[in-house]
Design a protein around this motif. Sequence first.
Motif, mmCIF file in Angstrom:
data_model
loop_
_atom_site.group_PDB
_atom_site.id
_atom_site.type_symbol
_atom_site.label_atom_id
_atom_site.label_comp_id
_atom_site.label_asym_id
_atom_site.label_seq_id
_atom_site.Cartn_x
_atom_site.Cartn_y
_atom_site.Cartn_z
ATOM 1 N N LEU A 26 0.815 -1.219 0.000
ATOM 2 C CA LEU A 26 0.000 0.000 0.000
ATOM 3 C C LEU A 26 0.850 1.272 0.000
ATOM 4 O O LEU A 26 0.438 2.301 -0.518
ATOM 5 C CB LEU A 26 -0.936 0.028 1.214
ATOM 6 C CG LEU A 26 -2.001 -1.059 1.340
ATOM 7 C CD1 LEU A 26 -2.948 -0.725 2.483
ATOM 8 C CD2 LEU A 26 -2.809 -1.195 0.061
ATOM 9 N N LYS A 85 -6.822 -4.174 -2.592
ATOM 10 C CA LYS A 85 -7.015 -2.777 -2.182
ATOM 11 C C LYS A 85 -6.342 -1.824 -3.193
ATOM 12 O O LYS A 85 -6.895 -0.783 -3.521
ATOM 13 C CB LYS A 85 -6.426 -2.581 -0.780
ATOM 14 C CG LYS A 85 -6.600 -1.201 -0.232
ATOM 15 C CD LYS A 85 -7.366 -1.209 1.065
ATOM 16 C CE LYS A 85 -7.569 0.192 1.571
ATOM 17 N NZ LYS A 85 -8.563 0.258 2.623
ATOM 18 N N THR A 86 -5.201 -2.160 -3.633
ATOM 19 C CA THR A 86 -4.510 -1.248 -4.554
ATOM 20 C C THR A 86 -4.900 -1.497 -6.010
ATOM 21 O O THR A 86 -4.585 -0.715 -6.886
ATOM 22 C CB THR A 86 -2.985 -1.398 -4.451
ATOM 23 O OG1 THR A 86 -2.674 -2.769 -4.617
ATOM 24 C CG2 THR A 86 -2.445 -0.936 -3.131
ATOM 25 N N ASN A 108 1.521 3.054 2.544
ATOM 26 C CA ASN A 108 1.003 4.044 3.490
ATOM 27 C C ASN A 108 0.742 3.351 4.825
ATOM 28 O O ASN A 108 -0.034 2.401 4.893
ATOM 29 C CB ASN A 108 -0.295 4.626 2.911
ATOM 30 C CG ASN A 108 -1.011 5.564 3.848
ATOM 31 O OD1 ASN A 108 -1.152 5.307 5.043
ATOM 32 N ND2 ASN A 108 -1.475 6.662 3.309
ATOM 33 N N GLU A 109 1.366 3.847 5.884
ATOM 34 C CA GLU A 109 1.276 3.159 7.186
ATOM 35 C C GLU A 109 -0.125 3.176 7.788
ATOM 36 O O GLU A 109 -0.557 2.204 8.390
ATOM 37 C CB GLU A 109 2.275 3.766 8.166
ATOM 38 C CG GLU A 109 3.695 3.364 7.839
ATOM 39 C CD GLU A 109 4.659 3.565 8.982
ATOM 40 O OE1 GLU A 109 4.222 3.859 10.103
ATOM 41 O OE2 GLU A 109 5.873 3.429 8.746
ATOM 42 N N GLU A 110 -0.810 4.300 7.631
ATOM 43 C CA GLU A 110 -2.158 4.408 8.217
ATOM 44 C C GLU A 110 -3.115 3.403 7.580
ATOM 45 O O GLU A 110 -3.840 2.689 8.275
ATOM 46 C CB GLU A 110 -2.703 5.813 8.008
ATOM 47 C CG GLU A 110 -2.714 6.632 9.302
ATOM 48 C CD GLU A 110 -3.183 8.035 9.045
ATOM 49 O OE1 GLU A 110 -4.341 8.209 8.647
ATOM 50 O OE2 GLU A 110 -2.363 8.948 9.251
ATOM 51 N N ASP A 111 -3.117 3.379 6.260
ATOM 52 C CA ASP A 111 -3.984 2.431 5.542
ATOM 53 C C ASP A 111 -3.565 0.994 5.865
ATOM 54 O O ASP A 111 -4.407 0.109 5.996
ATOM 55 C CB ASP A 111 -3.884 2.641 4.022
ATOM 56 C CG ASP A 111 -4.519 3.960 3.599
ATOM 57 O OD1 ASP A 111 -5.246 4.542 4.419
ATOM 58 O OD2 ASP A 111 -4.253 4.407 2.463
ATOM 59 N N ALA A 112 -2.261 0.798 5.978
ATOM 60 C CA ALA A 112 -1.750 -0.550 6.259
ATOM 61 C C ALA A 112 -2.194 -1.021 7.644
ATOM 62 O O ALA A 112 -2.527 -2.192 7.830
ATOM 63 C CB ALA A 112 -0.232 -0.564 6.159
ATOM 64 N N GLU A 113 -2.223 -0.110 8.599
ATOM 65 C CA GLU A 113 -2.662 -0.461 9.963
ATOM 66 C C GLU A 113 -4.127 -0.925 9.927
ATOM 67 O O GLU A 113 -4.481 -1.962 10.487
ATOM 68 C CB GLU A 113 -2.494 0.768 10.871
ATOM 69 C CG GLU A 113 -3.119 0.646 12.248
ATOM 70 C CD GLU A 113 -2.160 0.199 13.327
ATOM 71 O OE1 GLU A 113 -0.937 0.212 13.097
ATOM 72 O OE2 GLU A 113 -2.658 -0.172 14.414
ATOM 73 N N ASP A 114 -4.960 -0.152 9.232
ATOM 74 C CA ASP A 114 -6.386 -0.503 9.142
ATOM 75 C C ASP A 114 -6.582 -1.840 8.419
ATOM 76 O O ASP A 114 -7.334 -2.690 8.886
ATOM 77 C CB ASP A 114 -7.166 0.586 8.377
ATOM 78 C CG ASP A 114 -7.258 1.865 9.191
ATOM 79 O OD1 ASP A 114 -7.036 1.799 10.418
ATOM 80 O OD2 ASP A 114 -7.528 2.927 8.604
ATOM 81 N N LEU A 115 -5.892 -1.978 7.300
ATOM 82 C CA LEU A 115 -6.062 -3.211 6.520
ATOM 83 C C LEU A 115 -5.512 -4.428 7.281
ATOM 84 O O LEU A 115 -6.101 -5.507 7.223
ATOM 85 C CB LEU A 115 -5.389 -3.090 5.142
ATOM 86 C CG LEU A 115 -5.701 -4.238 4.173
ATOM 87 C CD1 LEU A 115 -7.199 -4.326 3.890
ATOM 88 C CD2 LEU A 115 -4.964 -4.094 2.859
ATOM 89 N N GLU A 154 -8.141 -5.493 9.572
ATOM 90 C CA GLU A 154 -9.204 -6.184 8.815
ATOM 91 C C GLU A 154 -8.784 -7.605 8.449
ATOM 92 O O GLU A 154 -9.603 -8.525 8.485
ATOM 93 C CB GLU A 154 -9.521 -5.405 7.534
ATOM 94 C CG GLU A 154 -10.418 -4.207 7.769
ATOM 95 C CD GLU A 154 -10.611 -3.368 6.517
ATOM 96 O OE1 GLU A 154 -10.671 -3.955 5.430
ATOM 97 O OE2 GLU A 154 -10.663 -2.129 6.637
#
Lengths: 143, 190
Positions: free
Chosen positions: B38, B83-84, B40-47, B50
């Motif tokens: 991804l 996701k990407t 991106n750390e923020e998106d990676a944390e959320d994903l 999940e």
Amino acid sequence: MNTTSTQHDPFKELMKDHKLQQPSHDFTHKVMGKIQMQEVADTGKSPAIQPVYWVSALILLSAFMLSVVFFDIPLMESFQNIFDTQGAAFAIKQLKIVSESIMVLLSSLFGNNLFIIVASALGLLIGLDHLLRGRSRQAWVFL
Amino acid sequence: MNKDLEYVEKVLAGNTRAYSYLVDKYRNMVFTIIVKILGNEEDAEDLSQEVFLKVYKSLGTFKRKSKFSTWIYRIAYNEAITKTRKRKHVIQGLENDIIENYTKDKATESLYELSSDKQKLLLEEVLQKLPENGYIIITLYYKEDFSVKEISKITGMSESNVKVTLHRTRSKMQRLMYVLMKENLISKEL
């Protein structure tokens, strides 16, 4: 071409010390919280809080029933004095009916054993109350 | 019984808390795979969260034919790719950073001349420069000790593609190391 051989591979040892990227420190806590919330949403209740829920409900019901029974003795006169109507007596009668219904509901939910335990505890408490108030005849009936 | 399987059985038997062992054990690699894809750390944390939720829900479908780690990394990899929306099963081409007069032996020789601390620093710098797939495959292979077959299961690439990517990424790493070492020497001389 041996592409997978790691013999004389300078990266084999070096990579062992490579630090992976880390998520937030409370990552596991967040995941477990989400799982618990999901379970609550799926089942409508959380297995972890279920016993607490039932014990609390039982305590509240017992307190309610006791208060209703005790209303009959020390507070009924007060109620009648305050309102000076038959309304208070009627309200207490209604509360007694409700408490009896709850007892029946409890016995059907938990079986007769628990019902007997609760009923015995209530009888003992009411009997003691009568005894403390100097009404020994009524007290023995309950005890 | 394998310890992972032991915990999987515990969770399936209703012990939800046992799942935290598996989350603790695999959180870093799952996060690393996802953040690399991804970017991106923020998106990676959320994903990543999940992914662990998804794994928890589908634990009953885990067939135990592969390792639990292979299964969870495959889910993480697929989720990140989805996701990407840039499924890259194509072998990463080598970038135009091939230096003239380069030989593998030269790079390896120079590498061994460095202290182990410097080697590690250099490696970290090289890893930063790798394309996502190359980095993931190299990490799974060296750090997590996965076989080519297992990496193929995780990434969905054919075994031969994994082998080629592994080989090319290693070569690229050696070349990058050589370049960085040379740069380092030049800057020291200056």
